[in-house]
Design a protein around this motif. Structure first.
Motif, PDB file in Angstrom:
ATOM      1  N   THR A  36       0.827  -1.209   0.000  1.00 53.93           N
ATOM      2  CA  THR A  36       0.000   0.000   0.000  1.00 53.93           C
ATOM      3  C   THR A  36       0.861   1.259   0.000  1.00 53.93           C
ATOM      4  OG1 THR A  36      -1.726  -1.187   1.207  1.00 53.93           O
ATOM      5  CG2 THR A  36      -1.842   1.214   1.201  1.00 53.93           C
ATOM      6  N   LEU A  39       2.594   1.665  -3.412  1.00 50.08           N
ATOM      7  CA  LEU A  39       1.617   2.109  -4.408  1.00 50.08           C
ATOM      8  C   LEU A  39       1.311   3.596  -4.245  1.00 50.08           C
ATOM      9  CD1 LEU A  39      -0.334   1.383  -6.705  1.00 50.08           C
ATOM     10  CD2 LEU A  39      -2.035   0.789  -4.957  1.00 50.08           C
ATOM     11  N   TYR A  40       1.193   4.043  -2.995  1.00 46.59           N
ATOM     12  CA  TYR A  40       0.944   5.469  -2.752  1.00 46.59           C
ATOM     13  C   TYR A  40       2.104   6.318  -3.268  1.00 46.59           C
ATOM     14  CZ  TYR A  40       0.888   9.880  -0.228  1.00 46.59           C
ATOM     15  OH  TYR A  40       0.936  11.211   0.093  1.00 46.59           O
ATOM     16  N   ILE A  42       4.224   5.606  -5.669  1.00 41.28           N
ATOM     17  CA  ILE A  42       4.223   5.603  -7.137  1.00 41.28           C
ATOM     18  C   ILE A  42       3.172   6.560  -7.679  1.00 41.28           C
ATOM     19  CG2 ILE A  42       3.749   4.195  -9.170  1.00 41.28           C
ATOM     20  CD1 ILE A  42       4.975   1.827  -7.677  1.00 41.28           C
ATOM     21  N   ILE A  43       1.959   6.491  -7.114  1.00 43.18           N
ATOM     22  CA  ILE A  43       0.891   7.378  -7.576  1.00 43.18           C
ATOM     23  C   ILE A  43       1.245   8.838  -7.315  1.00 43.18           C
ATOM     24  CG2 ILE A  43      -1.516   8.048  -7.186  1.00 43.18           C
ATOM     25  CD1 ILE A  43      -2.127   5.126  -6.612  1.00 43.18           C
ATOM     26  N   ALA A  44       1.850   9.103  -6.138  1.00 40.52           N
ATOM     27  CA  ALA A  44       2.224  10.473  -5.806  1.00 40.52           C
ATOM     28  C   ALA A  44       3.296  11.001  -6.753  1.00 40.52           C
ATOM     29  CB  ALA A  44       2.712  10.541  -4.357  1.00 40.52           C
ATOM     30  N   VAL A  46       3.782   9.957  -9.880  1.00 42.56           N
ATOM     31  CA  VAL A  46       3.182  10.124 -11.207  1.00 42.56           C
ATOM     32  C   VAL A  46       2.391  11.424 -11.283  1.00 42.56           C
ATOM     33  CG1 VAL A  46       1.450   9.175 -12.781  1.00 42.56           C
ATOM     34  CG2 VAL A  46       3.140   7.669 -11.732  1.00 42.56           C
ATOM     35  N   THR A  47       1.757  11.769 -10.181  1.00 44.44           N
ATOM     36  CA  THR A  47       0.958  13.004 -10.148  1.00 44.44           C
ATOM     37  C   THR A  47       1.784  14.208  -9.717  1.00 44.44           C
ATOM     38  OG1 THR A  47       0.252  12.475  -7.890  1.00 44.44           O
ATOM     39  CG2 THR A  47      -1.169  11.753  -9.697  1.00 44.44           C
ATOM     40  N   THR A  48       3.135  14.068  -9.745  1.00 45.08           N
ATOM     41  CA  THR A  48       4.114  15.137  -9.493  1.00 45.08           C
ATOM     42  C   THR A  48       4.029  15.718  -8.090  1.00 45.08           C
ATOM     43  OG1 THR A  48       2.713  16.946 -10.299  1.00 45.08           O
ATOM     44  CG2 THR A  48       4.049  15.760 -11.944  1.00 45.08           C
ATOM     45  N   LYS A  49       3.547  14.939  -7.121  1.00 50.75           N
ATOM     46  CA  LYS A  49       3.524  15.436  -5.756  1.00 50.75           C
ATOM     47  C   LYS A  49       4.843  15.183  -5.034  1.00 50.75           C
ATOM     48  CE  LYS A  49      -1.449  14.928  -5.010  1.00 50.75           C
ATOM     49  NZ  LYS A  49      -2.494  14.258  -4.181  1.00 50.75           N
TER      50      LYS A  49
END
Length: 230
Positions: A36, A39-40, A42-44, A46-49
């Motif tokens: 988890t 995954l967080y 990676i998503i962060a 990708v969304t440039t955070k």
């Protein structure tokens, strides 16, 4: 035994298997948390955070992702080593059984008795009676007393086999010319099913194992009856 559409392990029939189930749940929760978190991240990213150069080049973060996995591995290894010790410990068994693998059946010798030995063949489908299970039932069961430490000496006469009963937490390779040993304690009365777990030839899937745990007085009656028939 296993049930249709079953996703988890079989119900534990020994203290060691109970420990294995608890360890499995513990390790699975650790894996879930790590997955988890990754995954967080990676998503962060990708969304440039999380693409700030002060984050990506931070020495503190490098130290954390080096030390944290080591700590997690230690937390998993400690209970694992404890269970391995419990599985290898054989303390004053009340009964010793020698299991010999053949192509394709098992033979058993109760070494504490002079003439108590038998072969266990799978019951053919056409000979099954209502309540028996296809490919799992044998003509002779391994009968043991409940709540008594049992040692099993495992070997083979021809090729590699494996004596495995999942609900007891037992799986031991049967090697020709070598005597391996394992031990278990049935925590309650009942019938436990297993199978050879080493690919040993054409009829590998037709050499099941049936262990029946009974109260001590019934075991004594069964052993007396078997000795009279021998």
């Amino acid at each position: 035994m296993a049930h249709p559409s079953q996703l988890g392990f079989q119900d534990a029939a020994s203290p060691v298997m109970e420990e294995l189930l608890h360890f499995h749940d513990h390790a699975l929760m650790v894996v879930l948390l790590i997955s988890t978190f990754v995954l967080y991240i990676i998503i962060a990213m990708v969304t440039t955070k999380l693409t700030n150069k002060y984050i990506l080049d931070s020495q503190e973060i490098e130290i954390i992702w080096t030390v944290l996995p080591a700590v997690i591995l230690i937390l998993i290894a400690l209970p694992s080593l404890r269970i391995l010790y419990l599985m290898d410990e054989i303390d004053d068994p009340h009964l010793t059984i020698k299991a010999v693998g053949h192509q394709w059946y098992w033979s058993y010798e109760y070494t504490d008795y002079e003439d108590l030995a038998f072969d266990a063949y799978m019951v053919p489908t056409q000979d099954l009676i209502p309540g028996q299970f296809r490919l799992l039932e044998t003509d002779h069961r391994v009968v043991i007393p409940v709540e008594s430490p049992v040692r099993v000496l495992v070997t083979a006469e021809d090729v590699l086999h494996s004596w495995a009963v999942p609900s007891l937490g037992v799986k031991m390779d049967a090697v020709p010319g070598r005597l391996n040993q394992t031990a278990f304690l049935a925590s309650h009365a009942g019938v436990m099913f297993g199978q050879c777990s080493e690919i040993c030839g054409a009829n590998h899937s037709f050499m099941p194992i049936v262990v029946e745990a009974v109260p001590l007085e019934y075991f004594e009656k069964w052993s007396s009856m078997m000795l009279e028939d021998a």
